[in-house]
Design an enzyme around this catalytic site. Sequence first.
Site, mmCIF file in Angstrom:
data_model
loop_
_atom_site.group_PDB
_atom_site.id
_atom_site.type_symbol
_atom_site.label_atom_id
_atom_site.label_comp_id
_atom_site.label_asym_id
_atom_site.label_seq_id
_atom_site.Cartn_x
_atom_site.Cartn_y
_atom_site.Cartn_z
ATOM 1 N N GLY A 46 0.682 -1.153 0.086
ATOM 2 C CA GLY A 46 -0.303 -0.011 0.000
ATOM 3 C C GLY A 46 1.045 1.356 -0.067
ATOM 4 C CD GLN A 51 3.501 6.010 2.537
ATOM 5 O OE1 GLN A 51 2.330 5.475 2.174
ATOM 6 N NE2 GLN A 51 4.376 5.096 3.144
ATOM 7 C CB CYS A 93 5.154 2.048 7.430
ATOM 8 S SG CYS A 93 5.000 3.495 6.496
ATOM 9 C CG LEU A 94 6.652 1.050 1.014
ATOM 10 C CD1 LEU A 94 6.112 1.481 -0.311
ATOM 11 C CD2 LEU A 94 7.508 -0.226 0.849
ATOM 12 C CG HIS A 135 -0.588 1.284 7.297
ATOM 13 N ND1 HIS A 135 0.580 0.703 8.016
ATOM 14 C CD2 HIS A 135 0.072 2.165 6.269
ATOM 15 C CE1 HIS A 135 1.713 1.376 7.712
ATOM 16 N NE2 HIS A 135 1.482 2.149 6.652
ATOM 17 C CD GLU A 136 -1.063 2.457 2.951
ATOM 18 O OE1 GLU A 136 -0.484 3.781 2.659
ATOM 19 O OE2 GLU A 136 -0.346 1.510 3.075
ATOM 20 C CG HIS A 139 0.452 7.021 5.409
ATOM 21 N ND1 HIS A 139 1.725 7.402 6.157
ATOM 22 C CD2 HIS A 139 0.724 5.585 5.322
ATOM 23 C CE1 HIS A 139 2.509 6.311 6.208
ATOM 24 N NE2 HIS A 139 1.961 5.351 5.877
#
Length: 171
Positions: A46, A51, A93-94, A135-136, A139
Amino acid sequence: MALREVLTWPDQRLLEVAADVPLVDDAVRTLIDDMLETMYAAPGVGLAATQLGVPWRVVVMDCRDAEGERSPLALVNARIVDRAGTVLWREGCLSLPGVTAEIERSERVTVEYLDRDGEPQRLEAINLLAVCIQHELDHLDGHLYLDRLGLLERKATLLEYDDARAEAVAS
Ligand code: NI
């Protein structure tokens, strides 16, 4: 399509609250395509526009199982309208490469959003997909999963993150 740079903690742009997309046009579709390409290349399941330093409410994900075909999903202006149950999930997480943490999430969510054609959609999700959506969308509100940890666990995760980053620089 183009690969874009994923911001990593502690980049302060990750704390920005994203704005609703006024119109799903070609610029938004290009952003979605770039986000998917960047996510698959990472690889990740994701990615939120936040991000990439783009303050729009756009997220992409692909939560298929390991053997499945690609099933990219893009959500614009998504809102969680219903949630149920609780689940503990180990998340990465990226924007926090090298560390993971167990986070408590809703087990099921119902989300309303616009698709890449600007059409309103409604989706019921469970487990990994439900966790990924939560999660996304976090962000887009300027939150990383760190914000859902207790103080001690947050500190431990950030220490581990600093170590992982130092190792990545040294190697
Ligand atoms: Ni993330």
